[in-house]
Structure formats: structure tokens, C-alpha cells
Design a protein around this motif. Structure first.
Motif, PDB file in Angstrom:
ATOM      1  N   LYS A 147     -24.456  17.875 -58.027  1.00 41.74           N
ATOM      2  CA  LYS A 147     -24.098  16.942 -58.637  1.00 41.74           C
ATOM      3  C   LYS A 147     -25.070  16.935 -60.114  1.00 41.74           C
ATOM      4  N   GLY A 148     -26.432  17.084 -59.825  1.00 46.44           N
ATOM      5  CA  GLY A 148     -27.068  17.239 -61.024  1.00 46.44           C
ATOM      6  C   GLY A 148     -26.478  18.271 -62.090  1.00 46.44           C
ATOM      7  N   LYS A 149     -26.208  19.341 -61.623  1.00 42.58           N
ATOM      8  CA  LYS A 149     -25.445  20.583 -62.307  1.00 42.58           C
ATOM      9  C   LYS A 149     -24.269  20.102 -63.007  1.00 42.58           C
ATOM     10  N   GLY A 150     -23.188  19.354 -62.451  1.00 44.00           N
ATOM     11  CA  GLY A 150     -22.228  18.925 -62.933  1.00 44.00           C
ATOM     12  C   GLY A 150     -22.479  17.755 -64.050  1.00 44.00           C
ATOM     13  N   LEU A 151     -23.596  17.145 -63.960  1.00 45.41           N
ATOM     14  CA  LEU A 151     -23.751  16.002 -65.013  1.00 45.41           C
ATOM     15  C   LEU A 151     -24.353  16.974 -66.372  1.00 45.41           C
ATOM     16  N   LEU A 152     -25.096  17.734 -66.184  1.00 43.81           N
ATOM     17  CA  LEU A 152     -25.755  18.613 -67.137  1.00 43.81           C
ATOM     18  C   LEU A 152     -24.656  19.448 -67.774  1.00 43.81           C
ATOM     19  N   ASP A 153     -23.653  19.843 -67.130  1.00 39.27           N
ATOM     20  CA  ASP A 153     -22.488  20.577 -67.718  1.00 39.27           C
ATOM     21  C   ASP A 153     -21.768  19.401 -68.656  1.00 39.27           C
ATOM     22  N   ARG A 154     -21.603  18.153 -68.138  1.00 42.47           N
ATOM     23  CA  ARG A 154     -20.981  17.226 -69.168  1.00 42.47           C
ATOM     24  C   ARG A 154     -21.899  16.889 -70.168  1.00 42.47           C
ATOM     25  N   LEU A 155     -22.976  16.725 -70.116  1.00 44.84           N
ATOM     26  CA  LEU A 155     -23.912  16.604 -71.197  1.00 44.84           C
ATOM     27  C   LEU A 155     -23.917  17.451 -72.372  1.00 44.84           C
ATOM     28  N   PHE A 156     -24.254  18.851 -71.917  1.00 39.31           N
ATOM     29  CA  PHE A 156     -24.882  19.988 -72.561  1.00 39.31           C
ATOM     30  C   PHE A 156     -23.722  21.106 -72.704  1.00 39.31           C
ATOM     31  N   GLY A 157     -22.779  21.074 -71.938  1.00 36.65           N
ATOM     32  CA  GLY A 157     -21.660  22.136 -72.013  1.00 36.65           C
ATOM     33  C   GLY A 157     -22.409  23.526 -71.598  1.00 36.65           C
ATOM     34  N   ASP A 158     -21.956  24.404 -72.602  1.00 38.09           N
ATOM     35  CA  ASP A 158     -22.598  25.843 -72.177  1.00 38.09           C
ATOM     36  C   ASP A 158     -23.956  25.822 -72.248  1.00 38.09           C
ATOM     37  N   GLN A 159     -24.774  24.982 -72.919  1.00 31.46           N
ATOM     38  CA  GLN A 159     -26.405  25.213 -73.019  1.00 31.46           C
ATOM     39  C   GLN A 159     -26.912  25.208 -71.387  1.00 31.46           C
ATOM     40  N   ALA A 160     -26.187  24.754 -70.517  1.00 33.73           N
ATOM     41  CA  ALA A 160     -26.588  24.196 -69.206  1.00 33.73           C
ATOM     42  C   ALA A 160     -26.594  25.667 -68.323  1.00 33.73           C
ATOM     43  N   GLU A 161     -27.422  26.229 -67.663  1.00 36.60           N
ATOM     44  CA  GLU A 161     -27.397  27.485 -66.903  1.00 36.60           C
ATOM     45  C   GLU A 161     -25.998  27.441 -66.189  1.00 36.60           C
ATOM     46  N   GLU A 162     -25.462  28.633 -66.555  1.00 45.77           N
ATOM     47  CA  GLU A 162     -24.030  29.076 -65.895  1.00 45.77           C
ATOM     48  C   GLU A 162     -24.235  29.408 -64.551  1.00 45.77           C
ATOM     49  N   GLU A 163     -23.538  28.798 -63.821  1.00 44.15           N
ATOM     50  CA  GLU A 163     -23.055  29.030 -62.438  1.00 44.15           C
ATOM     51  C   GLU A 163     -21.669  29.781 -62.140  1.00 44.15           C
ATOM     52  N   GLN A 164     -21.588  30.395 -61.011  1.00 43.89           N
ATOM     53  CA  GLN A 164     -20.289  30.913 -60.687  1.00 43.89           C
ATOM     54  C   GLN A 164     -19.328  29.724 -60.330  1.00 43.89           C
ATOM     55  N   PRO A 165     -18.222  29.732 -60.903  1.00 47.75           N
ATOM     56  CA  PRO A 165     -17.341  28.545 -60.631  1.00 47.75           C
ATOM     57  C   PRO A 165     -17.104  28.912 -59.051  1.00 47.75           C
ATOM     58  N   GLN A 166     -16.736  27.595 -58.407  1.00 42.23           N
ATOM     59  CA  GLN A 166     -16.241  27.582 -57.088  1.00 42.23           C
ATOM     60  C   GLN A 166     -14.822  26.971 -56.987  1.00 42.23           C
ATOM     61  N   MET A 167     -13.922  28.092 -56.277  1.00 42.53           N
ATOM     62  CA  MET A 167     -12.386  27.677 -56.147  1.00 42.53           C
ATOM     63  C   MET A 167     -12.391  26.845 -54.955  1.00 42.53           C
ATOM     64  N   THR A 168     -11.311  25.724 -54.834  1.00 41.72           N
ATOM     65  CA  THR A 168     -11.182  25.044 -53.776  1.00 41.72           C
ATOM     66  C   THR A 168      -9.833  24.996 -53.514  1.00 41.72           C
ATOM     67  N   PRO A 169      -9.214  26.145 -52.951  1.00 44.23           N
ATOM     68  CA  PRO A 169      -7.598  26.265 -52.986  1.00 44.23           C
ATOM     69  C   PRO A 169      -7.371  25.552 -51.882  1.00 44.23           C
ATOM     70  N   ASN A 170      -6.022  25.045 -51.907  1.00 42.42           N
ATOM     71  CA  ASN A 170      -5.454  24.384 -50.605  1.00 42.42           C
ATOM     72  C   ASN A 170      -5.319  25.511 -49.625  1.00 42.42           C
ATOM     73  N   ARG A 171      -5.894  25.052 -48.217  1.00 39.72           N
ATOM     74  CA  ARG A 171      -5.865  25.818 -47.181  1.00 39.72           C
ATOM     75  C   ARG A 171      -4.597  25.462 -46.544  1.00 39.72           C
ATOM     76  N   ILE A 172      -3.822  26.500 -46.311  1.00 39.67           N
ATOM     77  CA  ILE A 172      -2.515  26.550 -45.272  1.00 39.67           C
ATOM     78  C   ILE A 172      -3.152  26.715 -43.920  1.00 39.67           C
TER      79      ILE A 172
END
Length: 299
Positions: free
Chosen positions: A218-243
Motif C-alpha cells: 500500500k505504501g509503494k502504491g502511494l509513492l507511485d502516485r506521488l512521485f511516479g517513476d522516482q519511486a523504486e521500481e517493482e516488478q508489476p503483478q498481474m491478477t488475471p481472471n482465473r478460470i
């Protein structure tokens, strides 16, 4: 030797339709009237007291299929439960490993269920293994094997960290992991959660680690919104629809049954070969005795 047999009637009531090896026992799908039931045969360390049977029948948790009947056999128990079509979690994660969001959601549900089992007058547990968990058509988890401490024979072998790792990778393991690689393909908070959950059987401790993970995410998501690319980059996580494809006979059960069938055929061939060799040996010995007797009579 198999406990259930296709075509037999267990307790003159449940007609066995299919049978599969399941950990130290067996699972069977059976029919009684117009209803199907899931039957499980489980080994015992020692005889289960009557209050253990009552405890099984009184279990009330959304992740646990209710126990309609529990029968005591010689050194084993047989559980009778309503059958609900499901896809084993093991099949689901082999097709599509869990996302981090799924892992956290499933993990919290299972940890709370484990706390419920441990709180019973006779402490209980469940087997921490994706082959012991199913996904229903609406995506709900169901747990199959629940044991009694010091009474049922089968004991858990995996810790929470190793179990979580299996869900994220789809790679089945029989033994616990020693550590999580720092370059594992997960977010840094998830790597920390996994590492802190290795060799960890404490429900409260692992739940605390999940809460730490959620705070960091949650803290990382807030940093992303505030500082964009200046925040430390993390691997994006996919949440696909599971069949989820519920089925009468899950594929992992079919594989286990096929392995069991091949093993039985191998044992049968070996037994037939031993019998053939024994018959040949007896025939040679009989012929040799006959020859010696004929020589004696001739002399």
C-alpha cells in the motif's frame, strides 16, 4: 491393498464409482440414491476416541466440507462428506501460478481456518499441500484432509513459506525450502514474506508477515502516485481472471490413479514371474527326484 473398490457398497449404502490414492489413504466418489458423496480413508496412529468422531461431525467452517458421517475401521477412519465438483488447487496453479494478490487472499483464509482447527478441544490441523485444496466453480477454496494431532497418522511436511512458493511458481515440492533467492521473480515485499514464512508454523507470525506485506504494498502504491517513476521500481503483478473448471474426476486424481494402476500392474507381473520361476524350480526338482528314483530302481 485398496480399501475401496469400484462397484462395492461401503456400509451397504455408498456405491463406489471411482477410487484414487490420496496421501496415506484413498479418496472415492460414491453414490447413494440420487446424491454423490466424497469418501476418504485415512490411517490412524492410535484409536480415535468417540469425542474425536463428534468433533469431526460438529466442524463448521466455510473452507471445510461438512462431515456427514465418520466411521471407525481397523486402524483407520472413513469420512463421508457431500461431494462438490471442484478443481484441485494443484491443477489450477500448474496451469496458471497464483498472483501475489491471490496468494495473500488464499493465505489469509487458510491461516484463519488453521487457527480454527487448532482451537478445537482435540487440536486439529490440515495438510498444507495444494493437492489437499480445491477450487469450486465460484472460486471458493475447500480443504479435504483435516487431521487430529497425535491420532491421525499423516502429518504436515511443508511450512507456510514453502507452500506459498509452490502457489506462486506451480512447482510442487515434497520438502521445505531452505531460503528464497533474492532475485526470485516476485516483488521485494513478497520475497520478504516468503523468507519470513519459511520453517514457520505459527499462524499469528505468518499473518503478521502478510500484514507487513500489505502495508508495504500500500505504501509503494502511494509513492507511485506521488512521485511516479522516482519511486523504486517493482516488478508489476498481474491478477488475471482465473478460470475454474470443476470436474467430477480432477486430472491430478486421474494421474495418481494411473500411477497406482501401473504400479499394481508391475507388482502383478513381478508376482507372476516369481510364480513361474517357482513352478519351473519345482518341476526341475520333481524331474530330478524321478530320475534318481529310476536310477535306484535300475540298480
Amino acid at each position: 491393498m485398496s480399501f475401496f473398490a469400484v462397484g462395492d457398497r461401503y456400509r451397504d449404502t455408498y456405491e463406489i464409482e471411482v477410487v484414487f490414492p490420496f496421501f496415506d489413504g484413498e479418496l472415492a466418489i460414491a453414490r447413494s440414491g440420487d446424491q454423490r458423496f466424497l469418501l476418504q480413508h485415512a490411517q490412524l496412529k492410535k484409536q480415535a476416541p468417540s469425542r474425536a468422531i463428534q468433533q469431526y461431525r460438529s466442524l463448521d467452517h466455510p473452507l471445510i466440507l461438512p462431515y456427514r458421517e465418520v466411521y471407525t475401521e481397523e486402524r483407520s477412519l472413513v469420512f463421508i462428506r457431500p461431494y462438490e465438483p471442484f478443481q484441485p488447487l494443484y491443477d489450477a496453479i500448474r496451469q496458471q501460478p497464483a498472483s501475489e494478490d491471490e496468494l495473500v487472499r488464499w493465505g489469509k483464509s487458510l491461516l484463519h481456518m488453521e487457527a480454527y482447527l487448532r482451537s478445537k478441544p482435540l487440536p486439529m490441523y490440515f495438510i498444507l499441500d495444494p493437492r489437499n485444496i480445491g477450487l469450486t466453480a465460484d472460486g471458493k477454496l475447500i480443504v479435504l484432509y483435516c487431521g487430529l494431532r497425535q491420532i491421525t497418522a499423516l502429518e504436515p511436511s511443508l511450512d507456510w513459506g514453502s507452500f506459498f512458493y509452490i502457489l506462486l511458481t506451480g512447482e510442487m515440492r515434497e520438502e521445505p525450502l531452505d531460503k528464497i533467492s533474492a532475485d526470485a521473480p516476485f516483488s521485494r515485499p513478497m520475497i520478504r514474506l516468503l523468507q519470513k514464512s519459511l520453517r514457520n508454523q505459527s499462524v499469528d507470525s505468518v499473518l503478521s508477515q502478510i500484514e507487513n506485506y500489505e502495508r508495504k504494498k500500500k505504501g509503494k502504491g502511494l509513492l507511485d502516485r506521488l512521485f511516479g517513476d522516482q519511486a523504486e521500481e517493482e516488478q508489476p503483478q498481474m491478477t488475471p481472471n482465473r478460470i475454474v473448471v470443476p470436474t467430477l474426476v480432477p486430472s491430478s486424481w486421474k494421474e495418481a490413479a494411473e500411477r497406482e494402476r501401473l504400479e499394481q500392474e508391475r507388482l502383478a507381473r513381478e508376482a507372476a514371474e516369481r510364480e513361474r520361476l517357482e513352478q519351473e524350480r519345482l518341476a526341475r526338482e520333481a524331474a530330478e527326484r524321478e530320475r534318481l528314483e529310476q536310477e535306484r530302481l535300475a540298480r
